[in-house]
Write a protein that holds these residues in place. Sequence first.
Motif, PDB file in Angstrom:
ATOM      1  N   MET A   1       0.814  -1.184   0.000  1.00 10.06           N
ATOM      2  CA  MET A   1       0.000   0.000   0.000  1.00 10.06           C
ATOM      3  C   MET A   1       0.861   1.253   0.000  1.00 10.06           C
ATOM      4  N   ARG A   2       1.940   1.243   0.738  1.00  6.31           N
ATOM      5  CA  ARG A   2       2.794   2.421   0.878  1.00  6.31           C
ATOM      6  C   ARG A   2       3.274   2.940  -0.478  1.00  6.31           C
ATOM      7  N   GLU A   3       3.798   2.048  -1.304  1.00  4.78           N
ATOM      8  CA  GLU A   3       4.323   2.459  -2.604  1.00  4.78           C
ATOM      9  C   GLU A   3       3.222   3.001  -3.500  1.00  4.78           C
ATOM     10  N   GLU A   4       2.068   2.348  -3.485  1.00  4.62           N
ATOM     11  CA  GLU A   4       0.948   2.818  -4.300  1.00  4.62           C
ATOM     12  C   GLU A   4       0.449   4.174  -3.825  1.00  4.62           C
ATOM     13  N   ALA A   5       0.381   4.354  -2.510  1.00  6.66           N
ATOM     14  CA  ALA A   5      -0.066   5.631  -1.960  1.00  6.66           C
ATOM     15  C   ALA A   5       0.916   6.745  -2.329  1.00  6.66           C
ATOM     16  N   CYS A   6       2.209   6.479  -2.209  1.00  5.82           N
ATOM     17  CA  CYS A   6       3.221   7.480  -2.573  1.00  5.82           C
ATOM     18  C   CYS A   6       3.155   7.809  -4.056  1.00  5.82           C
ATOM     19  N   ALA A   7       2.908   6.817  -4.888  1.00  6.91           N
ATOM     20  CA  ALA A   7       2.782   7.051  -6.325  1.00  6.91           C
ATOM     21  C   ALA A   7       1.577   7.934  -6.620  1.00  6.91           C
ATOM     22  N   LEU A   8       0.484   7.713  -5.908  1.00  6.26           N
ATOM     23  CA  LEU A   8      -0.712   8.528  -6.096  1.00  6.26           C
ATOM     24  C   LEU A   8      -0.482   9.957  -5.613  1.00  6.26           C
ATOM     25  N   THR A  10       2.326  11.534  -5.586  1.00  6.95           N
ATOM     26  CA  THR A  10       3.177  12.170  -6.591  1.00  6.95           C
ATOM     27  C   THR A  10       2.388  12.501  -7.854  1.00  6.95           C
ATOM     28  N   LEU A  46      -7.451   8.190  -2.460  1.00 10.97           N
ATOM     29  CA  LEU A  46      -6.859   7.131  -1.634  1.00 10.97           C
ATOM     30  C   LEU A  46      -7.945   6.262  -0.997  1.00 10.97           C
ATOM     31  N   ARG A  49      -9.207   4.041  -3.797  1.00 14.16           N
ATOM     32  CA  ARG A  49      -8.206   3.055  -4.224  1.00 14.16           C
ATOM     33  C   ARG A  49      -8.053   1.916  -3.226  1.00 14.16           C
ATOM     34  N   PHE A  50      -8.080   2.256  -1.924  1.00 13.55           N
ATOM     35  CA  PHE A  50      -7.846   1.248  -0.891  1.00 13.55           C
ATOM     36  C   PHE A  50      -9.123   0.833  -0.156  1.00 13.55           C
TER      37      PHE A  50
END
Length: 80
Positions: A1-8, A10, A46, A49-50
């Motif tokens: 989740m962390r990587e996807e959240a950071c990508a979103l 950005t 977010l 998405r989650f």
Amino acid sequence: MREEACALVTAMAPGEPAAGAVDDGTRLTADLGYDSVRLVELAMALEQRFALPAMDFDELAEVRTVGDLLGLLAEHGGEG
């Protein structure tokens, strides 16, 4: 989740991160150019998405950094 959240974070940012990548200390307003409206849009994206429940606007107002946002996501049922 962390990587996807950071990508979103950005992808939705009005500005570019100074170092080219976001981390827990990246400031949403000062470093990425988020304003209150854009931050609400990010929160909604977010949540969708989650599959999280809606975040409280008072909680969202306290978010300053990517780390704060990730912590709030974790509180609302997202994975750490």
